[in-house]
Design a protein around this motif. Structure first.
Motif, PDB file in Angstrom:
ATOM      1  N   CYS A 235      16.442   6.923  10.275  1.00  0.00           N
ATOM      2  CA  CYS A 235      17.614   6.223  10.802  1.00  0.00           C
ATOM      3  C   CYS A 235      18.911   6.706  10.183  1.00  0.00           C
ATOM      4  N   GLY A 236      18.798   7.492   9.120  1.00  0.00           N
ATOM      5  CA  GLY A 236      20.006   8.012   8.478  1.00  0.00           C
ATOM      6  C   GLY A 236      20.472   7.231   7.285  1.00  0.00           C
ATOM      7  N   VAL A 237      19.626   6.342   6.767  1.00  0.00           N
ATOM      8  CA  VAL A 237      19.963   5.608   5.549  1.00  0.00           C
ATOM      9  C   VAL A 237      19.611   6.486   4.347  1.00  0.00           C
ATOM     10  N   SER A 238      20.543   6.640   3.429  1.00  0.00           N
ATOM     11  CA  SER A 238      20.277   7.427   2.218  1.00  0.00           C
ATOM     12  C   SER A 238      19.401   6.609   1.272  1.00  0.00           C
ATOM     13  N   VAL A 239      18.296   7.173   0.849  1.00  0.00           N
ATOM     14  CA  VAL A 239      17.368   6.496  -0.048  1.00  0.00           C
ATOM     15  C   VAL A 239      17.552   7.071  -1.445  1.00  0.00           C
ATOM     16  N   GLU A 240      18.015   6.250  -2.365  1.00  0.00           N
ATOM     17  CA  GLU A 240      18.301   6.686  -3.744  1.00  0.00           C
ATOM     18  C   GLU A 240      17.221   6.215  -4.697  1.00  0.00           C
TER      19      GLU A 240
ATOM     20  N   SER B 152       0.848  -1.185   0.000  1.00  0.00           N
ATOM     21  CA  SER B 152       0.000   0.000   0.000  1.00  0.00           C
ATOM     22  C   SER B 152       0.883   1.233   0.000  1.00  0.00           C
ATOM     23  N   ALA B 153       0.264   2.373  -0.302  1.00  0.00           N
ATOM     24  CA  ALA B 153       0.996   3.637  -0.251  1.00  0.00           C
ATOM     25  C   ALA B 153       1.432   3.950   1.173  1.00  0.00           C
ATOM     26  N   ASP B 154       0.627   3.552   2.146  1.00  0.00           N
ATOM     27  CA  ASP B 154       0.985   3.786   3.553  1.00  0.00           C
ATOM     28  C   ASP B 154       2.231   2.994   3.939  1.00  0.00           C
ATOM     29  N   GLU B 155       2.314   1.749   3.464  1.00  0.00           N
ATOM     30  CA  GLU B 155       3.495   0.946   3.778  1.00  0.00           C
ATOM     31  C   GLU B 155       4.742   1.576   3.179  1.00  0.00           C
ATOM     32  N   GLU B 156       4.649   2.037   1.932  1.00  0.00           N
ATOM     33  CA  GLU B 156       5.804   2.670   1.293  1.00  0.00           C
ATOM     34  C   GLU B 156       6.223   3.930   2.045  1.00  0.00           C
ATOM     35  N   ARG B 157       5.240   4.750   2.431  1.00  0.00           N
ATOM     36  CA  ARG B 157       5.543   5.986   3.158  1.00  0.00           C
ATOM     37  C   ARG B 157       6.208   5.699   4.496  1.00  0.00           C
ATOM     38  N   ASP B 158       5.634   4.757   5.248  1.00  0.00           N
ATOM     39  CA  ASP B 158       6.164   4.469   6.577  1.00  0.00           C
ATOM     40  C   ASP B 158       7.552   3.850   6.508  1.00  0.00           C
ATOM     41  N   MET B 159       7.766   2.965   5.529  1.00  0.00           N
ATOM     42  CA  MET B 159       9.061   2.304   5.425  1.00  0.00           C
ATOM     43  C   MET B 159      10.137   3.297   4.989  1.00  0.00           C
ATOM     44  N   LYS B 160       9.804   4.146   4.044  1.00  0.00           N
ATOM     45  CA  LYS B 160      10.772   5.146   3.596  1.00  0.00           C
ATOM     46  C   LYS B 160      11.103   6.111   4.727  1.00  0.00           C
ATOM     47  N   ARG B 161      10.098   6.487   5.505  1.00  0.00           N
ATOM     48  CA  ARG B 161      10.315   7.384   6.646  1.00  0.00           C
ATOM     49  C   ARG B 161      11.245   6.734   7.665  1.00  0.00           C
ATOM     50  N   ALA B 162      11.070   5.441   7.898  1.00  0.00           N
ATOM     51  CA  ALA B 162      11.920   4.732   8.856  1.00  0.00           C
ATOM     52  C   ALA B 162      13.382   4.735   8.393  1.00  0.00           C
ATOM     53  N   PHE B 163      13.599   4.483   7.108  1.00  0.00           N
ATOM     54  CA  PHE B 163      14.962   4.478   6.586  1.00  0.00           C
ATOM     55  C   PHE B 163      15.589   5.853   6.702  1.00  0.00           C
TER      56      PHE B 163
END
Length: 345
Positions: free
Chosen positions: A340-345, A326-337
């Motif tokens: 935490c300081g993980v660069s999302v490319e 879901s869009a919520d899962e994508e939003r929450d997972m990206k926010r978590a990364f």
């Protein structure tokens, strides 16, 4: 075995849960009798029996029933007896699990305190990586299934299923008084129940300036196409993108950590050197100095960020092509990364 005041039981199914259980035993329950129960066969190589007062493998009733009629039911009974023998008698019982909406664990909530003669029982939630950043409310179907599981008590009074509502892991249940979380990960749990764990492993010492050692990077593998997270046509471009980034950063050695559920090693490039340590990946990271850790959406990236200094980049690739429930899962997972300081490319 002498009677114990408090016995802490940990049901674990992953290296992360094992490390969390060990941290809880050391920091939160140092005076308790510590009993470890693992229920995934692959965990045997991770478990160090010397770290526990007692430990055992517990077959999952659905996947490993006893032979013959009612094998699943008899396996449940055998598991309860197996764990009860390790627990012995106690006044206070603390049951730890990542989820309590499952028959293999839930029946222990009623059966084990009775066997141990415990006057008090509390259930506590273990962290489960990226899964723990969101709530998973019980559906009507799952609530109905809980009621069906209660019918076992008509045949065997000891097997009385504890029904509950809210989050399916049991975080809202009245029998749960504490939820352990990994530092840095966002969550949606009731604040009064949450306890933040200390570092699961000791951080690795940073590489000294001017060290003659070659610059090393680690690629964390995971099943993508095989797990339905990525279209097959997108795999080769993603693999090449990761390699191009590593080459642009001038890494001299690139290692690849395969995932046990990814025999195809989807993210591996022929230039990479495979590393397959016998210990959990988190421990491998803690004991090995890498100058970068990269991957896609593996929770190992979150823990690499916690272990290594900020000078070591931890990068997640391919999010624009990934599939989410879901869009919520994508939003929450990206926010978590990102938090935490993980660069999302």
């Amino acid at each position: 075995m002498q009677d114990a005041g408090t016995v802490a039981v940990y049901f674990v199914a992953s290296p992360l849960q094992y490390l969390a259980a060990r941290r809880i035993a050391l920091d939160f329950e140092p005076g308790a009798r510590q009993v470890l129960v693992w229920y995934k066969p692959g965990m045997k190589s991770v478990v160090d029996p010397a770290q526990w007062d007692a430990c055992t493998y517990m077959p999952w009733p659905r996947w490993e029933p006893l032979p013959g009629p009612f094998g699943r039911h008899r396996r449940l009974r055998e598991n309860i007896g197996r764990v009860a023998a390790l627990v012995g008698k106690c006044d206070r019982l603390l049951l730890h699990s990542a989820v309590f909406d499952t028959e293999a664990i839930n029946y222990f909530l009623g059966a084990l305190p009775a066997r141990a003669g415990a006057r008090e029982m509390r259930a506590r939630i273990l962290p489960d990586g990226i899964i723990s950043i969101r709530r998973y409310p019980l559906t009507l179907t799952r609530r109905a299934l809980q009621c069906v599981r209660r019918l076992r008590s008509l045949v065997d009074r000891e097997l009385s299923y504890r029904c509950f509502a809210g989050d399916r892991i049991g975080s809202d249940a009245p029998f749960c008084d504490r939820i352990y979380v990994v530092p840095g990960l966002p969550h949606e749990y009731p604040a009064h129940k949450v306890r933040v764990l200390g570092p699961l492993v000791d951080p690795v010492a940073p590489t000294g300036a001017g060290s003659p050692a070659p610059r090393r990077a680690l690629v964390v593998g995971q099943p993508l196409v095989g797990a339905g997270l990525l279209a097959a046509a997108d795999l080769a471009p993603l693999t090449q993108r990761v390699r191009d980034w590593l080459m642009a950063q001038r890494f001299e050695q690139v290692y690849y950590k395969p995932h046990p559920k990814d025999p195809a090693q989807e993210l591996r490039h022929p230039d990479y050197r495979v590393v397959d340590p016998s210990c959990p990946l988190e421990l491998h990271l803690a004991h090995t100095a890498y100058d970068a850790v990269v991957g896609v959406r593996s929770s190992a990236l979150l823990f690499a960020r916690q272990i290594y200094p900020r000078s070591v980049p931890v990068v997640s690739f391919g999010w624009s092509r990934l599939k989410f429930k879901s869009a919520d899962e994508e939003r929450d997972m990206k926010r978590a990364f990102e938090q935490c300081g993980v660069s999302v490319e």
